[in-house]
Design an enzyme around this catalytic site. Sequence first.
Site, mmCIF file in Angstrom:
data_model
loop_
_atom_site.group_PDB
_atom_site.id
_atom_site.type_symbol
_atom_site.label_atom_id
_atom_site.label_comp_id
_atom_site.label_asym_id
_atom_site.label_seq_id
_atom_site.Cartn_x
_atom_site.Cartn_y
_atom_site.Cartn_z
ATOM 1 N N GLY A 1 0.717 -0.874 0.174
ATOM 2 C CA GLY A 1 0.025 0.330 0.151
ATOM 3 C C GLY A 1 0.928 1.406 -0.018
ATOM 4 C CG ASP B 1 -1.450 1.779 2.853
ATOM 5 O OD1 ASP B 1 -0.726 1.117 4.123
ATOM 6 O OD2 ASP B 1 -1.576 0.833 2.222
ATOM 7 C CG ASP C 1 -8.381 -0.248 9.841
ATOM 8 O OD1 ASP C 1 -9.052 -0.660 10.894
ATOM 9 O OD2 ASP C 1 -9.555 -0.680 9.080
ATOM 10 C CE LYS D 1 -10.323 2.956 7.200
ATOM 11 N NZ LYS D 1 -10.697 1.170 6.870
ATOM 12 C CB ILE E 1 -10.669 4.880 1.519
ATOM 13 C CG1 ILE E 1 -9.433 4.211 2.199
ATOM 14 C CG2 ILE E 1 -12.025 5.402 2.536
ATOM 15 C CD1 ILE E 1 -8.597 5.205 2.572
ATOM 16 C CG ASP F 1 -5.179 -4.147 -2.351
ATOM 17 O OD1 ASP F 1 -5.188 -3.412 -1.253
ATOM 18 O OD2 ASP F 1 -5.506 -4.777 -2.233
ATOM 19 N NE ARG G 1 -2.102 -3.236 -3.471
ATOM 20 C CZ ARG G 1 -2.491 -2.982 -2.742
ATOM 21 N NH1 ARG G 1 -2.211 -1.971 -1.830
ATOM 22 N NH2 ARG G 1 -2.006 -4.385 -2.214
#
Length: 176
Positions: A46, A101, A104, A132, A154, A160, A166
């Site tokens: 990512g 990237d 979470d 997030k 997202i 992805d 991507r």
Amino acid sequence: MIQLHDKTFVPFISEKSIATAVKKLAQEIADDIKGEIPLFIGVLNGAFMVVSDLMKVYPGDCEVSFVKMASYKGTTTTGKVSELIGINENLEGRTVILIEDIVDTGNTLEFLHNIFSQQKIKTLKTATLFFKPEAYRKDLKIDYKGIEIPNKFIVGYGLDYDGLGRNLPEVYQLKN
Ligand code: IMP
Ligand code: MG
């Protein structure tokens, strides 16, 4: 709107907003670590796009390397993290900036941070383009955060959905 596999996504963050956030991240890091030459370590897959763009606007000398781990499938994180590949340089005495990237739950970042903490790194910092806050479950402090987003899936700009998306230069959000 775009369609990837079985899901529909709507435009969420523009290319321009991303570029602004990346530039701000780069400047923040440079201001913070002053004279040091950072080694950026991107987390594949990512982070390839953010690391590339961040280096291009970084105001000073810097180095780059990448690590890879596999832990994420589909639209929910598995919560378990497996193994790390890709680091063979000597990190002793270096200023290392781990670049994600997106963060979470924080499982991935915490795992990486624990591994890198075992080395004789001079300064270890963490950075993420997207964050997030509602999903984050760790105490680990993230040193540099780009854009805070709600707890929704997202894609784009390196991120992805099952392999697709991507390459998109902007970010899309899963449509309700
Ligand atoms: P965490 O370990 O739960 O923090 O998840 C981190 C990793 O899951 C990231 O490096 C991404 O690869 C992936 N991920 C988390 N949220 C998303 C998302 O909204 N879209 C795509 N990938 C995501
Ligand atoms: Mg990742």
